[in-house]
Design a protein around this motif. Structure first.
Motif, PDB file in Angstrom:
ATOM      1  N   VAL A   1       0.853  -1.187   0.000  1.00  0.00           N
ATOM      2  CA  VAL A   1       0.000   0.000   0.000  1.00  0.00           C
ATOM      3  C   VAL A   1       0.890   1.239   0.000  1.00  0.00           C
ATOM      4  N   LEU A   2       0.355   2.295  -0.566  1.00  0.00           N
ATOM      5  CA  LEU A   2       0.925   3.629  -0.511  1.00  0.00           C
ATOM      6  C   LEU A   2      -0.173   4.496   0.081  1.00  0.00           C
ATOM      7  N   VAL A   3       0.113   5.172   1.184  1.00  0.00           N
ATOM      8  CA  VAL A   3      -0.894   6.015   1.838  1.00  0.00           C
ATOM      9  C   VAL A   3      -0.373   7.449   1.877  1.00  0.00           C
ATOM     10  N   VAL A   4      -1.027   8.323   1.118  1.00  0.00           N
ATOM     11  CA  VAL A   4      -0.677   9.740   1.105  1.00  0.00           C
ATOM     12  C   VAL A   4      -1.489  10.404   2.223  1.00  0.00           C
ATOM     13  N   ILE A   5      -0.796  10.849   3.253  1.00  0.00           N
ATOM     14  CA  ILE A   5      -1.443  11.516   4.386  1.00  0.00           C
ATOM     15  C   ILE A   5      -1.387  13.015   4.123  1.00  0.00           C
ATOM     16  N   HIS A   6      -2.547  13.676   4.231  1.00  0.00           N
ATOM     17  CA  HIS A   6      -2.612  15.103   3.901  1.00  0.00           C
ATOM     18  C   HIS A   6      -3.654  15.819   4.738  1.00  0.00           C
ATOM     19  N   THR A   7      -3.517  17.148   4.791  1.00  0.00           N
ATOM     20  CA  THR A   7      -4.483  18.006   5.469  1.00  0.00           C
ATOM     21  C   THR A   7      -5.498  18.497   4.438  1.00  0.00           C
TER      22      THR A   7
ATOM     23  N   GLN B   1      -8.732   2.973  -5.376  1.00  0.00           N
ATOM     24  CA  GLN B   1      -8.973   1.943  -6.394  1.00  0.00           C
ATOM     25  C   GLN B   1      -7.976   2.109  -7.551  1.00  0.00           C
ATOM     26  N   ARG B   2      -6.748   2.390  -7.181  1.00  0.00           N
ATOM     27  CA  ARG B   2      -5.677   2.596  -8.165  1.00  0.00           C
ATOM     28  C   ARG B   2      -4.505   1.700  -7.791  1.00  0.00           C
ATOM     29  N   CYS B   3      -3.951   1.031  -8.778  1.00  0.00           N
ATOM     30  CA  CYS B   3      -2.802   0.155  -8.561  1.00  0.00           C
ATOM     31  C   CYS B   3      -1.656   0.565  -9.476  1.00  0.00           C
ATOM     32  N   ASN B   4      -0.465   0.427  -8.958  1.00  0.00           N
ATOM     33  CA  ASN B   4       0.755   0.664  -9.734  1.00  0.00           C
ATOM     34  C   ASN B   4       1.605  -0.596  -9.645  1.00  0.00           C
TER      35      ASN B   4
ATOM     36  N   VAL C   1      10.953 -13.123  -7.666  1.00  0.00           N
ATOM     37  CA  VAL C   1       9.984 -12.019  -7.592  1.00  0.00           C
ATOM     38  C   VAL C   1      10.731 -10.718  -7.849  1.00  0.00           C
ATOM     39  N   THR C   2      10.308  -9.996  -8.865  1.00  0.00           N
ATOM     40  CA  THR C   2      10.992  -8.747  -9.228  1.00  0.00           C
ATOM     41  C   THR C   2      10.051  -7.546  -9.302  1.00  0.00           C
ATOM     42  N   THR C   3       8.731  -7.775  -9.251  1.00  0.00           N
ATOM     43  CA  THR C   3       7.779  -6.667  -9.331  1.00  0.00           C
ATOM     44  C   THR C   3       6.824  -6.678  -8.141  1.00  0.00           C
ATOM     45  N   ASN C   4       6.283  -5.533  -7.871  1.00  0.00           N
ATOM     46  CA  ASN C   4       5.346  -5.339  -6.765  1.00  0.00           C
ATOM     47  C   ASN C   4       4.114  -4.602  -7.284  1.00  0.00           C
ATOM     48  N   VAL C   5       2.951  -4.926  -6.720  1.00  0.00           N
ATOM     49  CA  VAL C   5       1.719  -4.206  -7.025  1.00  0.00           C
ATOM     50  C   VAL C   5       1.364  -3.361  -5.806  1.00  0.00           C
ATOM     51  N   GLU C   6       1.287  -2.061  -6.031  1.00  0.00           N
ATOM     52  CA  GLU C   6       1.045  -1.081  -4.971  1.00  0.00           C
ATOM     53  C   GLU C   6      -0.376  -0.534  -5.098  1.00  0.00           C
ATOM     54  N   HIS C   7      -1.121  -0.534  -3.996  1.00  0.00           N
ATOM     55  CA  HIS C   7      -2.495  -0.026  -3.948  1.00  0.00           C
ATOM     56  C   HIS C   7      -2.472   1.335  -3.253  1.00  0.00           C
ATOM     57  N   VAL C   8      -3.102   2.325  -3.877  1.00  0.00           N
ATOM     58  CA  VAL C   8      -3.007   3.713  -3.415  1.00  0.00           C
ATOM     59  C   VAL C   8      -4.200   4.098  -2.537  1.00  0.00           C
ATOM     60  N   PHE C   9      -3.892   4.708  -1.405  1.00  0.00           N
ATOM     61  CA  PHE C   9      -4.873   5.221  -0.450  1.00  0.00           C
ATOM     62  C   PHE C   9      -4.501   6.658  -0.100  1.00  0.00           C
ATOM     63  N   ALA C  10      -5.458   7.399   0.420  1.00  0.00           N
ATOM     64  CA  ALA C  10      -5.204   8.730   0.965  1.00  0.00           C
ATOM     65  C   ALA C  10      -5.863   8.820   2.334  1.00  0.00           C
TER      66      ALA C  10
ATOM     67  N   PHE D   1      11.045  10.066  -3.876  1.00  0.00           N
ATOM     68  CA  PHE D   1      11.907   9.353  -4.824  1.00  0.00           C
ATOM     69  C   PHE D   1      11.132   8.420  -5.745  1.00  0.00           C
ATOM     70  N   SER D   2       9.917   8.061  -5.368  1.00  0.00           N
ATOM     71  CA  SER D   2       9.130   7.107  -6.143  1.00  0.00           C
ATOM     72  C   SER D   2       8.224   7.831  -7.134  1.00  0.00           C
ATOM     73  N   PRO D   3       8.301   7.483  -8.421  1.00  0.00           N
ATOM     74  CA  PRO D   3       7.406   8.114  -9.403  1.00  0.00           C
ATOM     75  C   PRO D   3       5.924   7.876  -9.106  1.00  0.00           C
ATOM     76  N   SER D   4       5.569   6.698  -8.613  1.00  0.00           N
ATOM     77  CA  SER D   4       4.151   6.443  -8.311  1.00  0.00           C
ATOM     78  C   SER D   4       3.691   7.276  -7.121  1.00  0.00           C
ATOM     79  N   ASN D   5       4.589   7.522  -6.179  1.00  0.00           N
ATOM     80  CA  ASN D   5       4.268   8.377  -5.033  1.00  0.00           C
ATOM     81  C   ASN D   5       4.071   9.812  -5.507  1.00  0.00           C
ATOM     82  N   ALA D   6       4.941  10.284  -6.389  1.00  0.00           N
ATOM     83  CA  ALA D   6       4.806  11.640  -6.934  1.00  0.00           C
ATOM     84  C   ALA D   6       3.486  11.786  -7.689  1.00  0.00           C
ATOM     85  N   ASP D   7       3.133  10.786  -8.488  1.00  0.00           N
ATOM     86  CA  ASP D   7       1.865  10.824  -9.232  1.00  0.00           C
ATOM     87  C   ASP D   7       0.674  10.912  -8.281  1.00  0.00           C
TER      88      ASP D   7
END
Length: 148
Positions: free
Chosen positions: A9-15, A70-73, A89-98, A130-136
């Motif tokens: 998971v990637l969790v973007v924490i924001h105000t 509901q977004r995966c990278n 194993v060389t790839t990972n599937v990341e699920h995006v949350f906020a 540093f992560s392009p998916s995090n920046a997106d």
């Protein structure tokens, strides 16, 4: 050895003003990121997100609005970290949350994983990670806010 699952998971924490919490990795100097972490066992992905937020920041995500985008990278796992996964194993599937919090909350970092944290305006945060998916994902915050 128990290997990590190649699901995270990637969790973007924001105000509400779109200040974004960034945390710096201890094992990768100047590597700023949002909360990330691997799925464990058979837990639901939203539970993975809640667990990782608590472990990495001390913030209880149950108290705030956690959204599954509901977004995966899919991305290549950095060579330096591949030993944590099963052979081949060389790839990972990341699920995006906020996670929207009401203000810049104090953070209690996991001392083994992260050394510093900062609350940053979203454009600067997108440039720092540093992560392009995090920046997106960070860049998507403003678009998602405008469509609400």
């Amino acid at each position: 050895m128990t290997y990590k699952q190649p699901v995270s998971v990637l969790v973007v924490i924001h105000t509400p003003e779109l200040k974004v919490l960034l945390i710096e990795r201890r094992d990768f100097a100047e590597a700023w990121q949002s909360v990330t972490g691997s799925h464990e066992g058979g837990e639901a992905l939203i539970d993975t997100a809640r667990r990782e937020v608590l472990e990495e920041t001390g913030i209880d995500a149950r108290a705030y609005r956690l959204s599954d985008w509901q977004r995966c990278n899919e991305y290549d796992i950095f060579e330096v970290w591949r030993h944590r996964y099963a052979p081949g194993v060389t790839t990972n599937v990341e699920h995006v949350f906020a996670l929207e919090v009401p203000a810049e909350l104090p953070v209690t970092l996991s001392p083994t994983e992260h050394g510093r944290y900062r609350w940053v305006d979203w454009p600067q945060a997108a440039e720092m990670v540093f992560s392009p998916s995090n920046a997106d994902a960070i860049r998507m915050l403003a678009d998602r806010r405008a469509s609400e």
